[in-house]
Design a protein around this motif. Structure first.
Motif, PDB file in Angstrom:
ATOM      1  N   TYR A 277      -9.380   1.845   1.734  1.00 48.73           N
ATOM      2  CA  TYR A 277     -10.911   1.772   2.613  1.00 48.73           C
ATOM      3  C   TYR A 277     -10.879   1.871   3.871  1.00 48.73           C
ATOM      4  N   VAL A 278     -11.522   2.765   4.516  1.00 51.09           N
ATOM      5  CA  VAL A 278     -11.078   3.109   5.974  1.00 51.09           C
ATOM      6  C   VAL A 278     -12.518   2.681   6.808  1.00 51.09           C
ATOM      7  N   TYR A 279     -12.039   2.120   8.006  1.00 52.24           N
ATOM      8  CA  TYR A 279     -13.028   2.000   8.976  1.00 52.24           C
ATOM      9  C   TYR A 279     -12.815   2.535  10.190  1.00 52.24           C
ATOM     10  N   ASP A 280     -13.683   3.361  10.811  1.00 49.66           N
ATOM     11  CA  ASP A 280     -13.459   4.006  12.097  1.00 49.66           C
ATOM     12  C   ASP A 280     -14.141   3.080  13.213  1.00 49.66           C
ATOM     13  N   GLY A 281     -13.245   2.575  13.899  1.00 49.08           N
ATOM     14  CA  GLY A 281     -13.735   1.802  15.276  1.00 49.08           C
ATOM     15  C   GLY A 281     -13.546   2.623  16.587  1.00 49.08           C
ATOM     16  N   THR A 282     -13.753   1.922  17.608  1.00 44.22           N
ATOM     17  CA  THR A 282     -13.547   2.606  18.642  1.00 44.22           C
ATOM     18  C   THR A 282     -11.918   2.685  19.258  1.00 44.22           C
ATOM     19  N   GLY A 283     -11.394   3.851  19.174  1.00 45.79           N
ATOM     20  CA  GLY A 283     -10.253   4.308  19.582  1.00 45.79           C
ATOM     21  C   GLY A 283      -9.172   3.870  18.390  1.00 45.79           C
ATOM     22  N   SER A 284      -9.400   3.296  17.171  1.00 46.16           N
ATOM     23  CA  SER A 284      -8.643   3.064  16.218  1.00 46.16           C
ATOM     24  C   SER A 284      -9.232   3.090  14.817  1.00 46.16           C
ATOM     25  N   ARG A 285      -8.570   3.315  13.879  1.00 48.16           N
ATOM     26  CA  ARG A 285      -8.913   3.381  12.695  1.00 48.16           C
ATOM     27  C   ARG A 285      -8.196   2.304  11.718  1.00 48.16           C
ATOM     28  N   GLN A 286      -8.794   1.334  10.823  1.00 49.38           N
ATOM     29  CA  GLN A 286      -8.220   0.513  10.039  1.00 49.38           C
ATOM     30  C   GLN A 286      -8.471   0.895   8.449  1.00 49.38           C
ATOM     31  N   MET A 287      -7.191   0.978   7.654  1.00 40.39           N
ATOM     32  CA  MET A 287      -7.151   1.310   6.533  1.00 40.39           C
ATOM     33  C   MET A 287      -6.540   0.100   5.679  1.00 40.39           C
ATOM     34  N   LEU A 288      -7.703  -0.446   4.794  1.00 44.50           N
ATOM     35  CA  LEU A 288      -7.327  -1.421   4.028  1.00 44.50           C
ATOM     36  C   LEU A 288      -7.006  -1.136   2.573  1.00 44.50           C
ATOM     37  N   ILE A 289      -6.003  -1.393   2.139  1.00 43.68           N
ATOM     38  CA  ILE A 289      -5.383  -1.365   0.883  1.00 43.68           C
ATOM     39  C   ILE A 289      -5.542  -2.278  -0.105  1.00 43.68           C
ATOM     40  N   MET A 290      -6.172  -1.925  -1.332  1.00 45.76           N
ATOM     41  CA  MET A 290      -6.520  -3.084  -2.404  1.00 45.76           C
ATOM     42  C   MET A 290      -6.062  -2.512  -3.783  1.00 45.76           C
ATOM     43  N   ASP A 291      -5.809  -3.352  -4.616  1.00 45.61           N
ATOM     44  CA  ASP A 291      -5.318  -3.320  -5.878  1.00 45.61           C
ATOM     45  C   ASP A 291      -6.571  -2.959  -6.742  1.00 45.61           C
ATOM     46  N   PRO A 292      -6.391  -1.701  -7.501  1.00 38.87           N
ATOM     47  CA  PRO A 292      -7.333  -1.255  -8.057  1.00 38.87           C
ATOM     48  C   PRO A 292      -8.030  -1.953  -9.432  1.00 38.87           C
ATOM     49  N   ALA A 293      -6.897  -2.748  -9.772  1.00 38.90           N
ATOM     50  CA  ALA A 293      -7.437  -3.510 -11.036  1.00 38.90           C
ATOM     51  C   ALA A 293      -7.852  -5.208 -10.691  1.00 38.90           C
ATOM     52  N   THR A 294      -7.181  -5.662  -9.759  1.00 36.79           N
ATOM     53  CA  THR A 294      -7.534  -7.198  -9.494  1.00 36.79           C
ATOM     54  C   THR A 294      -8.348  -7.389  -8.126  1.00 36.79           C
ATOM     55  N   GLY A 295      -8.326  -6.201  -7.342  1.00 39.07           N
ATOM     56  CA  GLY A 295      -8.952  -6.575  -5.846  1.00 39.07           C
ATOM     57  C   GLY A 295      -8.242  -7.255  -4.811  1.00 39.07           C
ATOM     58  N   ASP A 296      -7.016  -7.398  -5.282  1.00 40.70           N
ATOM     59  CA  ASP A 296      -6.186  -8.178  -4.379  1.00 40.70           C
ATOM     60  C   ASP A 296      -5.783  -7.221  -3.154  1.00 40.70           C
ATOM     61  N   VAL A 297      -6.083  -7.918  -1.897  1.00 37.88           N
ATOM     62  CA  VAL A 297      -5.679  -7.010  -0.593  1.00 37.88           C
ATOM     63  C   VAL A 297      -3.901  -7.017  -0.503  1.00 37.88           C
ATOM     64  N   LEU A 298      -3.641  -5.718  -0.701  1.00 40.56           N
ATOM     65  CA  LEU A 298      -2.205  -5.331  -0.667  1.00 40.56           C
ATOM     66  C   LEU A 298      -1.678  -5.162   0.990  1.00 40.56           C
ATOM     67  N   GLY A 299      -2.600  -4.525   1.675  1.00 35.99           N
ATOM     68  CA  GLY A 299      -1.939  -4.183   3.063  1.00 35.99           C
ATOM     69  C   GLY A 299      -3.229  -3.810   4.002  1.00 35.99           C
ATOM     70  N   LEU A 300      -3.001  -3.647   5.258  1.00 38.48           N
ATOM     71  CA  LEU A 300      -3.844  -3.387   6.380  1.00 38.48           C
ATOM     72  C   LEU A 300      -3.394  -2.716   7.385  1.00 38.48           C
ATOM     73  N   GLU A 301      -3.526  -1.163   7.615  1.00 40.88           N
ATOM     74  CA  GLU A 301      -2.907  -0.503   8.454  1.00 40.88           C
ATOM     75  C   GLU A 301      -4.027  -0.075   9.753  1.00 40.88           C
ATOM     76  N   THR A 302      -3.722  -0.175  10.877  1.00 40.62           N
ATOM     77  CA  THR A 302      -4.227   0.205  12.031  1.00 40.62           C
ATOM     78  C   THR A 302      -3.602   1.247  12.910  1.00 40.62           C
ATOM     79  N   THR A 303      -4.314   2.499  12.965  1.00 39.54           N
ATOM     80  CA  THR A 303      -3.754   3.525  13.693  1.00 39.54           C
ATOM     81  C   THR A 303      -4.492   3.929  14.727  1.00 39.54           C
ATOM     82  N   PHE A 304      -4.224   4.420  16.078  1.00 43.18           N
ATOM     83  CA  PHE A 304      -4.567   4.953  17.136  1.00 43.18           C
ATOM     84  C   PHE A 304      -5.240   6.283  16.440  1.00 43.18           C
ATOM     85  N   THR A 305      -6.746   6.388  17.147  1.00 44.63           N
ATOM     86  CA  THR A 305      -7.415   7.842  16.859  1.00 44.63           C
ATOM     87  C   THR A 305      -7.524   8.534  18.321  1.00 44.63           C
ATOM     88  N   GLU A 306      -7.351   7.761  19.272  1.00 42.06           N
ATOM     89  CA  GLU A 306      -7.132   8.409  20.584  1.00 42.06           C
ATOM     90  C   GLU A 306      -5.994   8.312  21.245  1.00 42.06           C
TER      91      GLU A 306
END
Length: 326
Positions: A277-306
């Motif tokens: 699940y992706v959120y585009d902010g100012t200058g960065s993008r956050q990607m939340l990774i969740m378990d499709p069966a349990t809803g557990d949050v597995l990870g969070l990645e932040t990348t530069f978009t600029e």
């Protein structure tokens, strides 16, 4: 290889050579290794501020890294390249079908019907954090951290320099020096703490109270925007391993959050499959990774978009990534 790293890997429900979908409660074998690791507790030290994000202090340390790399390759005849490269952004599987967050939240609610697993204070997380300076190229520090609380309300934190993508290769340590895979960066036991302020207090399962809890954890007097909320989620997961009911409540709260769009299936850096699940902010993008069966949050990645040329950062570079385990 350090004994502590071996014990951590035996306790890890997702070992490098193990099958996928191993993100579950620790078995008796793993718990035994954790107990052995944490029983060897050093003298209790004075409390220090909680670790938020690994940040590199540059200066002579960066020069030492380059020198260490050159000397290691020149004088030791080492043929295995050090694992110092920054991770590439996670890629969404092109032919995958995105799962709406509301659907995932419903699954999480159904999975939490029996209330297992239970909420546990403490965390086990692998991180990659970028350090930047004005005159040196950015580098990424890979660390594994495990925090376990004891019956007397003290807790032990062990931080190891390791990159599970390249087991056995040298990696950069906390001060920017080249160290062996499994090098223990820190091992401390902290005295009892009875704080009832978030994130030290248990997270509630009521949505309104959970939202207020995350806002307080971010020291904010106003409602959190989506980017701030994701940062608060990371703060929560750096303190607690959520139970099924807490994960279901968090999934429902995220489903009610604007700006998080379903992107499809990804395989994270520990080999686990999840929904992104992706959120585009100012200058960065956050990607939340969740378990499709349990809803557990597995990870969070932040990348530069600029790009930030003054720091040697390009658009698409990974700023930070956290992968939480049970």
């Amino acid at each position: 290889m350090a004994d502590e790293l071996e014990l951590l890997r035996h306790a890890n429900p997702v070992p490098v050579d193990g099958p996928h979908f191993g993100d579950g409660p620790l078995d008796h074998h793993a718990e035994r290794h954790l107990d052995r690791l944490l029983r060897e507790r050093p003298t209790i030290s004075a409390p220090s501020p909680p670790r938020r994000r690994t940040r590199l202090a540059w200066g002579l340390a960066a020069t030492a890294v380059v020198a260490a790399l050159a000397l290691a390759l020149l004088f030791t005849g080492q043929t295995t390249a050090p694992a110092v490269a920054a991770p590439r952004p996670l890629l969404v599987q092109a032919d995958s079908t995105p799962v709406p967050l509301r659907t995932l939240a419903e699954r999480a609610g159904a999975a939490a019907a029996d209330g297992a697993p239970k909420l546990r204070k403490g965390t086990h997380v692998q991180t990659w954090s970028m350090g930047m300076s004005d005159d040196k190229p950015p580098i990424t520090l890979p660390e594994e951290r495990i925090v376990r609380w004891h019956a007397d309300d003290s807790h032990t934190e062990i931080v190891v320099a390791t990159d599970p993508r390249h087991p056995g290769r040298p990696v950069l340590g906390g001060d920017g020096e080249l160290v062996a895979d499994g090098h223990v960066l820190s091992r401390q036991t902290y005295p009892p703490s009875w704080s009832d302020a978030p994130p030290q207090s248990p997270p509630p399962t009521d949505l309104g109270r959970l939202r207020a809890y995350l806002q307080e954890a971010e020291y904010s007097r106003t409602a959190l925007n989506t980017g701030e909320l994701l940062h608060a989620v990371a703060t929560l997961l750096d303190t607690w391993t959520l139970g099924a009911r807490e994960s279901a409540a968090l999934a429902q709260l995220l489903a009610d959050t604007e700006g998080l769009r379903p992107a499809g299936q990804v395989t994270d850096r520990l080999g686990r499959r999840g929904q992104a699940y992706v959120y585009d902010g100012t200058g960065s993008r956050q990607m939340l990774i969740m378990d499709p069966a349990t809803g557990d949050v597995l990870g969070l990645e932040t990348t530069f978009t600029e790009a930030e040329p003054e720091y040697g950062v390009k658009a698409g570079d990974v700023m930070s990534y956290s992968a939480w385990m049970r």
